[in-house]
Design a protein around this motif. Structure first.
Motif, mmCIF file in Angstrom:
data_model
loop_
_atom_site.group_PDB
_atom_site.id
_atom_site.type_symbol
_atom_site.label_atom_id
_atom_site.label_comp_id
_atom_site.label_asym_id
_atom_site.label_seq_id
_atom_site.Cartn_x
_atom_site.Cartn_y
_atom_site.Cartn_z
ATOM 1 N N GLY A 108 0.793 -1.229 0.000
ATOM 2 C CA GLY A 108 0.000 0.000 0.000
ATOM 3 C C GLY A 108 0.819 1.269 0.000
ATOM 4 N N VAL A 109 2.058 1.207 0.519
ATOM 5 C CA VAL A 109 2.912 2.397 0.586
ATOM 6 C C VAL A 109 3.772 2.462 -0.678
ATOM 7 N N PRO A 110 3.769 3.576 -1.402
ATOM 8 C CA PRO A 110 4.582 3.682 -2.625
ATOM 9 C C PRO A 110 6.065 3.450 -2.347
ATOM 10 N N MET A 111 6.726 2.906 -3.348
ATOM 11 C CA MET A 111 8.141 2.573 -3.218
ATOM 12 C C MET A 111 8.980 3.807 -2.883
ATOM 13 N N LEU A 112 8.674 4.937 -3.471
ATOM 14 C CA LEU A 112 9.453 6.151 -3.226
ATOM 15 C C LEU A 112 9.317 6.602 -1.775
ATOM 16 N N VAL A 113 8.121 6.471 -1.219
ATOM 17 C CA VAL A 113 7.910 6.837 0.179
ATOM 18 C C VAL A 113 8.697 5.902 1.097
ATOM 19 N N GLN A 114 8.680 4.614 0.808
ATOM 20 C CA GLN A 114 9.456 3.662 1.607
ATOM 21 C C GLN A 114 10.947 4.005 1.568
ATOM 22 N N LEU A 115 11.413 4.369 0.386
ATOM 23 C CA LEU A 115 12.830 4.710 0.249
ATOM 24 C C LEU A 115 13.194 5.915 1.100
ATOM 25 N N PHE A 116 12.374 6.951 1.091
ATOM 26 C CA PHE A 116 12.641 8.140 1.905
ATOM 27 C C PHE A 116 12.565 7.822 3.400
ATOM 28 N N LEU A 117 11.639 6.952 3.792
ATOM 29 C CA LEU A 117 11.514 6.592 5.201
ATOM 30 C C LEU A 117 12.778 5.902 5.705
ATOM 31 N N TRP A 118 13.283 4.951 4.946
ATOM 32 C CA TRP A 118 14.490 4.254 5.379
ATOM 33 C C TRP A 118 15.726 5.150 5.298
ATOM 34 N N ALA A 156 14.626 -0.988 1.370
ATOM 35 C CA ALA A 156 13.341 -0.584 0.776
ATOM 36 C C ALA A 156 12.965 -1.489 -0.388
ATOM 37 N N LEU A 157 13.932 -1.817 -1.245
ATOM 38 C CA LEU A 157 13.640 -2.665 -2.397
ATOM 39 C C LEU A 157 13.261 -4.078 -1.970
ATOM 40 N N VAL A 158 13.972 -4.633 -0.984
ATOM 41 C CA VAL A 158 13.684 -5.994 -0.537
ATOM 42 C C VAL A 158 12.303 -6.069 0.101
ATOM 43 N N MET A 159 11.976 -5.128 0.951
ATOM 44 C CA MET A 159 10.670 -5.168 1.605
ATOM 45 C C MET A 159 9.539 -4.940 0.616
ATOM 46 N N HIS A 160 9.751 -4.062 -0.329
ATOM 47 C CA HIS A 160 8.748 -3.842 -1.369
ATOM 48 C C HIS A 160 8.573 -5.094 -2.217
ATOM 49 N N GLN A 161 9.686 -5.709 -2.609
ATOM 50 C CA GLN A 161 9.629 -6.900 -3.454
ATOM 51 C C GLN A 161 9.023 -8.089 -2.726
ATOM 52 N N SER A 162 9.362 -8.265 -1.457
ATOM 53 C CA SER A 162 8.880 -9.427 -0.710
ATOM 54 C C SER A 162 7.364 -9.420 -0.564
ATOM 55 N N LEU A 219 13.666 -4.323 -11.809
ATOM 56 C CA LEU A 219 14.813 -3.697 -12.470
ATOM 57 C C LEU A 219 14.520 -2.233 -12.766
ATOM 58 N N LYS A 220 13.331 -1.944 -13.248
ATOM 59 C CA LYS A 220 12.968 -0.553 -13.547
ATOM 60 C C LYS A 220 12.700 0.244 -12.276
ATOM 61 N N THR A 221 12.214 -0.440 -11.227
ATOM 62 C CA THR A 221 11.945 0.259 -9.972
ATOM 63 C C THR A 221 13.220 0.780 -9.325
ATOM 64 N N THR A 222 14.357 0.130 -9.588
ATOM 65 C CA THR A 222 15.617 0.580 -8.994
ATOM 66 C C THR A 222 15.969 2.001 -9.407
ATOM 67 N N ALA A 223 15.311 2.516 -10.443
ATOM 68 C CA ALA A 223 15.620 3.887 -10.883
ATOM 69 C C ALA A 223 15.276 4.918 -9.811
ATOM 70 N N VAL A 224 14.394 4.567 -8.858
ATOM 71 C CA VAL A 224 14.014 5.548 -7.837
ATOM 72 C C VAL A 224 15.169 5.856 -6.892
ATOM 73 N N VAL A 225 16.199 4.994 -6.838
ATOM 74 C CA VAL A 225 17.301 5.251 -5.912
ATOM 75 C C VAL A 225 18.105 6.471 -6.324
#
Length: 307
Positions: A108-118, A156-162, A219-225
């Motif tokens: 439910g939480v967008p990947m970009l938000v998770q990345l900023f939180l961590w 962030a990527l692992v938790m989103h992917q899992s 692979l494409k999601t990694t661009a947010v880093v």
């Protein structure tokens, strides 16, 4: 009196002509040709700049970072996702509820938000420590020193992917019929053996197509880093065009690398799916109905049947 046509030996099947199909194909090909011609002859694409930077040291370093993040997040994400899927299917209500809550939150939480939180976790927990009863604090570290940009991206990527992998694996396991499991139990298999030798091989046929799409998407999601200044292929392109102001050519360099990497993954997905689909085919001629239809069609073509 009903008219019965005389049998003839020159009876043949004439295929239906699909003029609309040919017309639509011609229109599409003309549109594609016009697009390719525009891309080649438009000097603003600056293909020379693209060719010069495509294998540049900074770009290749970013490509390696993108591949590294993808491999780590996919391997750990699917490993953790498998555990979450088994928890969700467990008869233990606590395990099932925790797995559902985890999947609900991280999907439910967008990947970009998770990345900023961590990346900013130090604002919530300035230090991370480990304490044991009777011994007190045995280990402590500052969060800023412990959570680097790379660590924040990986977490962030692992938790989103899992979270997504858990649903894919769960759906694959549930696609195996109960009869297969009962048969394995009747043969004396233990639960671990049932999962390894009976459930998993059959579940892989349902797991692999969405899993392959998820890997490509990751692979494409990694661009947010790139937003936390981690040098992936997109951030490498940004560094160069901020210096040279060649924005479009450098973005096209990143685009071509993403297309190349996703194409390699697509080919790998095809061969893996083919391996796990051995013995299963959708060719209609492998069943008796298909064979009868094919035999009748051959007799018609040979002029054996008339009328």
């Amino acid at each position: 009196m009903k008219f019965v046509p005389e049998p003839t030996d020159d009876l043949r099947i004439v295929g239906k002509r699909y003029y609309g199909r040919w017309l639509s194909a011609i229109v599409v090909l003309l549109c594609v040709a016009a697009m390719v011609n525009s891309m080649i002859n438009n000097p603003r694409f600056e293909w020379g700049v693209i060719a010069e930077n495509f294998t540049g040291a900074s770009i290749l370093q970013g490509v390696l970072m993108t591949i590294q993040l993808t491999v780590i997040s996919v391997v750990l994400g699917f490993a953790f996702g498998t555990v979450l899927a088994l928890m969700r299917l467990s008869s233990n209500p606590v395990l099932s509820s925790v797995s559902w809550a985890y999947t609900w939150f991280f999907r439910g939480v967008p990947m970009l938000v998770q990345l900023f939180l961590w990346y900013n976790i130090a604002a919530l927990y300035p230090s991370i420590s480990l304490s044991l009863p009777g011994l007190g604090e045995v280990w402590s570290a500052q969060s800023n020193a412990l959570i680097s940009p790379f660590s924040a991206a990986v977490i962030a990527l692992v938790m989103h992917q899992s979270a997504y992998a858990a649903e894919i694996v769960r759906a694959g396991i549930q696609s195996v019929s109960n009869g297969q499991i009962e048969a394995a139990r009747a043969l004396g298999y233990r639960p671990a053996q049932i999962f390894r030798f009976t459930v998993l091989p059959q579940a892989m046929r349902a797991i692999l197509p969405p899993a392959g799409n998820e890997v490509i998407g990751q692979l494409k999601t990694t661009a947010v880093v790139s937003v936390i200044s981690l040098q992936d292929v997109l951030f490498s392109a940004q560094i160069i065009y901020q210096r040279t102001y060649e924005v479009i050519p450098l973005l096209l360099v990143a685009t071509l690398w993403y297309l190349l990497l996703t194409s390699v993954l697509s080919v790998g997905q095809y061969w893996v799916e083919r391996h796990f689909s051995r013995g299963v085919t959708r060719n209609p001629q492998v069943n008796w109905v298909g064979r009868l239809i094919a035999a009748r069609r051959r007799r018609l073509e040979q002029g054996v049947e008339h009328g």
